[in-house]
Design a protein around this motif. Sequence first.
Motif, PDB file in Angstrom:
ATOM      1  N   UNK A 224      68.942  61.443  46.664  1.00 58.76           N
ATOM      2  CA  UNK A 224      69.805  62.565  46.296  1.00 58.76           C
ATOM      3  C   UNK A 224      70.780  62.865  47.416  1.00 58.76           C
ATOM      4  N   UNK A 225      71.897  63.464  47.031  1.00 63.53           N
ATOM      5  CA  UNK A 225      72.903  63.945  47.974  1.00 63.53           C
ATOM      6  C   UNK A 225      73.148  65.409  47.649  1.00 63.53           C
ATOM      7  N   UNK A 226      73.083  66.258  48.665  1.00 60.81           N
ATOM      8  CA  UNK A 226      73.336  67.682  48.459  1.00 60.81           C
ATOM      9  C   UNK A 226      74.550  68.092  49.274  1.00 60.81           C
ATOM     10  N   UNK A 227      75.509  68.715  48.596  1.00 63.26           N
ATOM     11  CA  UNK A 227      76.654  69.301  49.281  1.00 63.26           C
ATOM     12  C   UNK A 227      76.302  70.723  49.681  1.00 63.26           C
ATOM     13  N   UNK A 228      76.522  71.050  50.950  1.00 68.28           N
ATOM     14  CA  UNK A 228      76.214  72.398  51.408  1.00 68.28           C
ATOM     15  C   UNK A 228      77.339  73.350  51.018  1.00 68.28           C
ATOM     16  N   UNK A 229      76.974  74.557  50.663  1.00 70.84           N
ATOM     17  CA  UNK A 229      77.903  75.628  50.287  1.00 70.84           C
ATOM     18  C   UNK A 229      79.011  75.150  49.358  1.00 70.84           C
TER      19      UNK A 229
ATOM     20  N   UNK B  47      74.101  73.807  42.080  1.00 75.15           N
ATOM     21  CA  UNK B  47      75.460  73.348  42.381  1.00 75.15           C
ATOM     22  C   UNK B  47      75.482  72.446  43.610  1.00 75.15           C
ATOM     23  N   UNK B  48      76.171  71.335  43.500  1.00 76.65           N
ATOM     24  CA  UNK B  48      76.294  70.422  44.622  1.00 76.65           C
ATOM     25  C   UNK B  48      75.181  69.414  44.745  1.00 76.65           C
ATOM     26  N   UNK B  49      74.302  69.282  43.732  1.00 73.55           N
ATOM     27  CA  UNK B  49      73.214  68.304  43.787  1.00 73.55           C
ATOM     28  C   UNK B  49      73.600  67.038  43.021  1.00 73.55           C
ATOM     29  N   UNK B  50      73.524  65.884  43.683  1.00 76.02           N
ATOM     30  CA  UNK B  50      73.892  64.606  43.095  1.00 76.02           C
ATOM     31  C   UNK B  50      72.758  63.600  43.309  1.00 76.02           C
ATOM     32  N   UNK B  51      72.750  62.567  42.495  1.00 77.36           N
ATOM     33  CA  UNK B  51      71.791  61.482  42.677  1.00 77.36           C
ATOM     34  C   UNK B  51      72.537  60.149  42.705  1.00 77.36           C
ATOM     35  N   UNK B  52      71.895  59.133  43.292  1.00 75.60           N
ATOM     36  CA  UNK B  52      72.517  57.814  43.361  1.00 75.60           C
ATOM     37  C   UNK B  52      71.446  56.735  43.308  1.00 75.60           C
ATOM     38  N   UNK B  53      71.829  55.558  42.850  1.00 76.22           N
ATOM     39  CA  UNK B  53      71.000  54.367  42.899  1.00 76.22           C
ATOM     40  C   UNK B  53      71.901  53.180  43.197  1.00 76.22           C
ATOM     41  N   UNK B  54      71.610  52.468  44.279  1.00 74.56           N
ATOM     42  CA  UNK B  54      72.358  51.279  44.661  1.00 74.56           C
ATOM     43  C   UNK B  54      71.449  50.060  44.505  1.00 74.56           C
ATOM     44  N   UNK B  55      71.848  49.096  43.679  1.00 74.21           N
ATOM     45  CA  UNK B  55      71.095  47.859  43.518  1.00 74.21           C
ATOM     46  C   UNK B  55      71.774  46.787  44.352  1.00 74.21           C
ATOM     47  N   UNK B  56      71.000  46.173  45.276  1.00 74.42           N
ATOM     48  CA  UNK B  56      71.581  45.331  46.314  1.00 74.42           C
ATOM     49  C   UNK B  56      70.801  44.036  46.483  1.00 74.42           C
ATOM     50  N   UNK B  57      71.449  42.975  46.974  1.00 75.59           N
ATOM     51  CA  UNK B  57      70.725  41.728  47.241  1.00 75.59           C
ATOM     52  C   UNK B  57      69.801  41.870  48.438  1.00 75.59           C
ATOM     53  N   UNK B  58      68.598  41.310  48.301  1.00 75.47           N
ATOM     54  CA  UNK B  58      67.618  41.352  49.393  1.00 75.47           C
ATOM     55  C   UNK B  58      67.599  40.067  50.201  1.00 75.47           C
ATOM     56  N   UNK B  59      68.178  38.985  49.683  1.00 75.01           N
ATOM     57  CA  UNK B  59      68.183  37.707  50.393  1.00 75.01           C
ATOM     58  C   UNK B  59      69.292  37.685  51.443  1.00 75.01           C
ATOM     59  N   UNK B  60      69.240  36.739  52.392  1.00 77.56           N
ATOM     60  CA  UNK B  60      70.199  36.722  53.500  1.00 77.56           C
ATOM     61  C   UNK B  60      71.638  36.570  53.026  1.00 77.56           C
ATOM     62  N   UNK B  61      72.548  37.387  53.561  1.00 76.63           N
ATOM     63  CA  UNK B  61      73.970  37.208  53.259  1.00 76.63           C
ATOM     64  C   UNK B  61      74.504  35.977  53.991  1.00 76.63           C
ATOM     65  N   UNK B  62      75.687  35.540  53.553  1.00 78.77           N
ATOM     66  CA  UNK B  62      76.338  34.373  54.150  1.00 78.77           C
ATOM     67  C   UNK B  62      77.532  34.843  54.972  1.00 78.77           C
ATOM     68  N   UNK B  63      77.739  34.210  56.129  1.00 79.65           N
ATOM     69  CA  UNK B  63      78.834  34.592  57.022  1.00 79.65           C
ATOM     70  C   UNK B  63      79.543  33.356  57.531  1.00 79.65           C
ATOM     71  N   UNK B  64      80.867  33.422  57.563  1.00 76.80           N
ATOM     72  CA  UNK B  64      81.672  32.370  58.160  1.00 76.80           C
ATOM     73  C   UNK B  64      82.889  32.961  58.835  1.00 76.80           C
ATOM     74  N   UNK B  65      83.427  32.263  59.825  1.00 83.57           N
ATOM     75  CA  UNK B  65      84.657  32.675  60.491  1.00 83.57           C
ATOM     76  C   UNK B  65      85.837  31.939  59.868  1.00 83.57           C
ATOM     77  N   UNK B  66      86.954  32.629  59.774  1.00 78.19           N
ATOM     78  CA  UNK B  66      88.120  32.016  59.153  1.00 78.19           C
ATOM     79  C   UNK B  66      88.515  30.729  59.872  1.00 78.19           C
ATOM     80  N   UNK B  67      88.835  29.716  59.081  1.00 82.60           N
ATOM     81  CA  UNK B  67      89.381  28.454  59.560  1.00 82.60           C
ATOM     82  C   UNK B  67      90.105  27.820  58.391  1.00 82.60           C
ATOM     83  N   UNK B  68      90.667  26.666  58.605  1.00 85.96           N
ATOM     84  CA  UNK B  68      91.296  25.958  57.498  1.00 85.96           C
ATOM     85  C   UNK B  68      90.228  25.600  56.474  1.00 85.96           C
TER      86      UNK B  68
END
Length: 417
Positions: A300-305, A342-363
């Motif tokens: 949950x996310x709560x906004x104060x005042x 007032x100001x109460x929100x909920x969220x759910x994020x579905x995300x990959x659990x396996x290793x991400x892939x990374x590379x540096x720019x090149x040709x």
Amino acid sequence: MNKIENSWKPVMWMMGLLLTGFLAGCGSGGDGGGMSTAQPGTVSVSMTDAPACGFKEVNVTVSKVRVHQSDTANENAAGWADITLNPPKKINLLDLKDALVLESLGETSLAAGHYTQLRLVLVPNSQNEPLNNSVVPSTTMIEEPLDTPSAIQSGIKLIHQFTVDSGQRVDLLLDFDACKSIVQTGNGKYKLKPVIKIIPFVLNGIEGFVDKNLLASNVIVSAQVNNGEIVRATVPNADGKFFLARLDPANYDVVTTADGHVTAVIANVPVNPAPSITIISTSIAPINLTGSTTHSISGTVQLTTPATDDATVLVTAKQSFGSGPTVTVKSQAATLIPGGSPGDYSYTLTLPADPPMLGQYSTPPITLTAQSLVAGQYSVEGSGQSLTDAYTNQLPSPLLVDISGGDKSNQNFTLTP
């Protein structure tokens, strides 16, 4: 109450403003001194767009575009140059998904000079159907009114300085942030709160291909800077080709995501001024993402005042690559909790659990390697914007969450102005 879809889509609309100034001809001054005077130029306005988060349609009806040399001129002041659409044009911004496609709004004469104010005038909704301004949430597929508050019914005011000289062409684009421009109120209604920046019209950017087998998995490609700030986002076409258009010269991290697949990041992709285009992958060697186990982060996310339930709350999951970049993997709007305070929100994020892939720019082809040390490791950050307040302070901030072992719930935090 309607909810905004809990899946991330690109967060930006583009509205193209094509401002063209040219010398229509030269003539002698009336004083006989032989001095030439600049004739009126022309202002021409067009629109383009990219997909927006949580909506299948975002419709606005444009009646007029106005240009003035004073940034303090009100709607009744003399000196406005108007493009009047007769009849007004209802446009689904999400139909304009190709950055090269523009929706023409017409043109009008514009005197050479220095201009500082633009106004986009919309037709307000009335009790009669059809709706002039509306949204279709992805979760309900039902058209809902999009309210335009009285403060913007005289025109969405934009302050931006540009000069039209004799013989000069000036091209601008108005870039809407969809997620921040639509506010879901506590009674389930939607209000327009325009968040707009002006970007270059000329084409440059980053081009590439993703494997066409990924296209059914909600593929999103984004250009990011400054630890995960999304500058531009897009979806590939039917051939797997994508184009991240109109970027300021800089180095960008290009992030590719797809539902049920690992994240791929190409770091430090250089972008030069137009008409330069940087290619990071080809149809012969496209970006490919392997399948991944997914888990969720919820809370949950709560906004104060809060004054009212009129805020847009964004929740973002970021991933850091040690000495490499920090990038946004998913960003989406939280939803109001039915019957909550007032100001109460909920969220759910579905995300990959396996290793991400990374590379540096090149040709191309660019080598991407698995980053096992950061698999399932995310930081969760939030921000909120109501019609009157910006909620930028998070407690605790950020939330560090490990989903490598399964779903994580009760990841709660508060936001304060």
